[in-house]
Design an enzyme around this catalytic site. Structure first.
Site, PDB file in Angstrom:
ATOM      1  N   LYS A 116     -69.919  66.844  42.296  1.00 17.22           N
ATOM      2  CA  LYS A 116     -70.244  68.086  42.340  1.00 17.22           C
ATOM      3  C   LYS A 116     -68.669  68.505  42.652  1.00 17.22           C
ATOM      4  O   LYS A 116     -68.234  69.634  42.216  1.00 17.22           O
ATOM      5  CB  LYS A 116     -70.822  68.679  43.494  1.00 17.22           C
ATOM      6  CG  LYS A 116     -72.494  68.301  43.235  1.00 17.22           C
ATOM      7  CD  LYS A 116     -73.371  69.202  44.369  1.00 17.22           C
ATOM      8  CE  LYS A 116     -74.748  69.183  43.794  1.00 17.22           C
ATOM      9  NZ  LYS A 116     -75.462  67.807  43.361  1.00 17.22           N
ATOM     10  N   ARG A 292     -78.165  66.674  30.680  1.00 20.35           N
ATOM     11  CA  ARG A 292     -79.608  66.120  30.256  1.00 20.35           C
ATOM     12  C   ARG A 292     -80.213  67.175  29.827  1.00 20.35           C
ATOM     13  O   ARG A 292     -80.097  68.466  30.043  1.00 20.35           O
ATOM     14  CB  ARG A 292     -80.326  65.357  31.089  1.00 20.35           C
ATOM     15  CG  ARG A 292     -80.518  65.988  32.550  1.00 20.35           C
ATOM     16  CD  ARG A 292     -81.174  65.160  33.699  1.00 20.35           C
ATOM     17  NE  ARG A 292     -81.347  65.758  34.891  1.00 20.35           N
ATOM     18  CZ  ARG A 292     -82.102  66.669  35.240  1.00 20.35           C
ATOM     19  NH1 ARG A 292     -82.625  67.399  34.495  1.00 20.35           N
ATOM     20  NH2 ARG A 292     -81.997  67.274  36.509  1.00 20.35           N
TER      21      ARG A 292
END
Length: 692
Positions: A116, A292
């Protein structure tokens, strides 16, 4: 286009991928663990291969073995679905080295977004808006506290390599920051093997709005519909919708273009989702990018008319994107809710066990169900307890929401706890209907959404009693037929009588583990049995019959209708209702609107055994003991925590049901326990024993 595809996943997403692959003429290869030998995705695939034990580490996370199976099967590509290996850069590299197409982005793109903090740096350089925060490598406590104080409060501490709410803490003041840092660090290392943290300003009432992006190998990038995923519990999405309500056209374009800029910054290819926090002033900030296909992708498919799995397979085989940005059209509105095996009344404790009754809403262009579960399948404690995804679409948000409510009322499950009523309460909540929500919606309205008591409980008990009487009568008729004497008086469930009322006794165990003893008067009017009973001061009159899985009932309150006796139900318009019922042995479930009412028909002699407070000292599901909170010999009070167990990656405290002395622990920390195992023994004090 490749001719054979291996799906490195299970459950509903594996079934979803197989469906599109078959429609494209691509043969499919499924994988299965011990727990999934008879799973739906295995039955749907053209062929399947065994992986290993039920735990993900022994099966669906065994990347090298999956590559070997792909080679053995002749599959030219692997679709990872979501979860498991879908965002594992090492697995993507292994596919590439093995000459197998990975249906997803490059390993480098996955790596870029895997951290992140690194992702924030890349997005900042690409001029994607960021929430003010600290994403640096230096991680000592003093520096983090200094940065937190510079940033101001409230702030959010996150595990840099985490997800799903793990390693995440909200800090309201400087007095809390050190403890929060240390706690988040411990959870991060336990969950992800990396204790790096990042910090950012906490927006109190933001919305979670994400944008579906797609890119091909030829440098084409587009964004599809945005989605609102603000309805969350513990940072896990509960309801998703597309498009996000209340956004201006200008804001949609800005967010879409920012999402494409994020994808371009990492040379992305395939399906991806860029997630933003949207503040009340329409400012938005990059949160993360999921490299994804998302769980909630069906709502985008419903409003765009596109098959995103088909797009994935086309892009992975080298084809160009099917549409340009100007050709993307959004039509109507869609919702998705996740049907889970969990108990909202018990802190959403995940449920495992056999799904012994399943009736899904009828599917159409308006209603879609993505599921990997069939009736009598077992929900395992090894995997996410999702039963299905219910997706609805219509021309407008209000009409789609109405369809969602109706579909939830038509969704019938028994055999284990589920969240259908909870989802229906969200869908019917006034604030949600008005689009007045943010990520704290469930925290704000939790009590109303969970619903500790239902106004229909008394009606449900009356109908359960009627069902039990009707079931007895049917069984008596079957017995009489089987005895080859259908006119035998022994075939009468209420005993042999002539023109006189008869009494019945029914004992039912309800969901609160309370036994209801009911006395019912039956009177025959012609060939119709009329039943009268009293519940909480209400005098009710009922009649009905069983037709397959449906109880056709009529119920009236004698006092409200001014009736003087049982025969007078013929003169009033009682409440007529058709109630679906499922039954397994002595357990049965009534489905009224979106609520399931579970009962067990019991004999009086079972009462003492069933009313057992020691049941609260048993494992509520399969799991692992984490720690003991007290010692053997300690005096404890009712409600005091005794030990902690972990199940489905969540911790649950076993509490004492009464005051007493801890006399024994039957499992030590680290040991596995099975559902229903006695974990600890507490000897009740003399006062408790005398009351019992």
């Amino acid at each position: 286009m490749f001719t054979k595809l291996l799906i490195a996943n299970r459950g509903e997403i594996a079934c979803r991928i197989i469906k599109t692959a078959k429609a494209m003429g691509v043969r499919t290869v499924a994988l299965y663990s011990d727990a999934d030998i008879d799973a739906r995705h295995v039955a749907m695939a053209d062929e399947s291969f065994y992986l290993g034990g039920s735990a993900p580490a022994d099966s669906y996370l065994k990347g090298s073995l999956i590559i070997d199976i792909a080679k053995k099967s002749g599959a030219q590509a692997i679709h990872p679905g979501y979860g498991f290996l879908s965002e594992n850069a090492d697995f993507a590299r292994l596919c590439e080295k093995s000459g197998i197409s990975f249906v997803g982005p490059s390993a480098d793109a996955i790596d870029s977004m895997g951290s992140k903090s690194a992702a924030k740096e890349i997005m900042g350089a690409a001029n994607v808006p960021l929430v003010p925060g600290y994403h640096g490598d230096a991680q000592d406590d003093e520096l983090l506290i200094e940065e937190a104080n510079k940033m101001g409060y409230p702030l959010l501490i996150k595990a840099a390599f985490g997800g799903g709410g793990k390693g995440m803490r909200i800090v309201e003041s400087s007095n809390e920051v050190l403890e929060a840092i240390q706690s988040a660090r411990r959870e991060a290392i336990s969950s992800f093997g990396n204790d790096k943290l990042l910090m950012e300003r906490y927006l109190r009432q933001p919305r979670h709005v994400e944008v579906q992006v797609f890119a091909d190998t030829r440098g084409n990038y587009i964004y599809l519909s945005d989605r609102d995923c603000s309805i969350q519990r513990r940072h896990q999405k509960v309801v998703e919708e597309a498009p996000a309500p209340g956004l201006s056209d200008e804001l949609r374009v800005k967010m879409g273009e920012a999402a494409v800029a994020a994808a371009k910054a990492i040379n992305y290819c395939g399906a991806g989702t860029v997630e933003f926090l949207l503040d009340t002033d329409d400012s938005f900030y990059f949160m993360e990018m999921n490299t994804r296909l998302q769980v909630e992708h069906p709502v985008t498919e419903m409003v765009t008319g596109q098959d995103l799995v088909k797009w994935q397979l086309m892009v992975a085989s080298g084809s160009e994107l099917p549409l340009t940005q100007k050709e993307v059209r959004i039509h109507g509105h869609a919702f998705e809710v996740r049907i889970y095996a969990e108990d909202p009344q018990n802190d959403f404790l995940p449920a495992s066990g056999r799904l012994n009754f399943l009736r899904e809403p009828e599917q159409s262009k308006h209603v879609r169900i993505d599921s990997g579960i069939r009736e009598n399948d077992v929900i395992s404690n090894f995997y996410d307890p999702m039963i299905s995804k219910l997706i609805v679409w219509d021309e407008s948000r209000s009409r789609a929401l109405q369809r969602l409510v109706h579909s939830l009322e038509s969704y019938q499950i028994s055999g284990l706890k589920h969240n259908i009523e909870f989802l229906a309460n969200i869908a019917e909540h006034r604030a949600f209907g008005e689009g007045n929500f943010s990520t704290d919606f469930i925290d704000r309205y939790g009590d109303a959404l969970i619903g500790t008591a239902s106004s229909d409980e008394q009606t449900a008990l009356a109908l359960a009693t009627l069902y039990q009487l009707c079931a007895r009568k049917l069984e008596a008729k079957r017995s009489a037929v089987n005895s080859q004497d259908p006119y035998s008086p022994w075939g009468a469930v209420s005993g042999f009588r002539l023109n006189s009322a008869s009494l019945h006794n029914v004992a039912l165990l309800d969901d609160n583990h309370e036994i209801k003893h009911l006395e019912i008067t039956e009177t025959l009017v012609g060939e119709q049995s009329l039943y009268q009973l009293e519940l909480n001061g209400c005098h009710l009159l009922l009649k009905g019959e069983l037709k397959g899985e449906m109880l056709h009932a009529e119920i009236a309150d004698i006092a409200d209708s001014g009736l003087s006796g049982c025969h007078d139900i013929q003169k009033t318009s009682g409440h007529k209702i058709k109630v679906p019922v499922s039954r397994v042995n002595d357990d049965f479930t009534l489905f009224i609107n979106s609520t399931s009412y579970h009962f067990r028909a019991i004999q009086t002699e079972q009462d003492e055994e069933l009313e057992c407070p020691e049941d609260k000292l048993k494992a509520p599901m399969n799991g692992t003991i984490v720690t003991h909170l007290v010692e053997k010999g300690d005096a404890v009070t009712a409600g005091q925590g005794l030990m902690v167990m972990e199940a489905m990656k969540m911790e649950y405290t076993i509490e004492s049901p009464f005051d007493g002395i801890v006399s024994a622990f039957f499992f030590e920390p680290g040991e596995l326990v099975s559902d229903g195992s006695l974990l600890v023994e507490v000897a009740a004090t003399e006062t408790e024993e005398s009351e019992a």
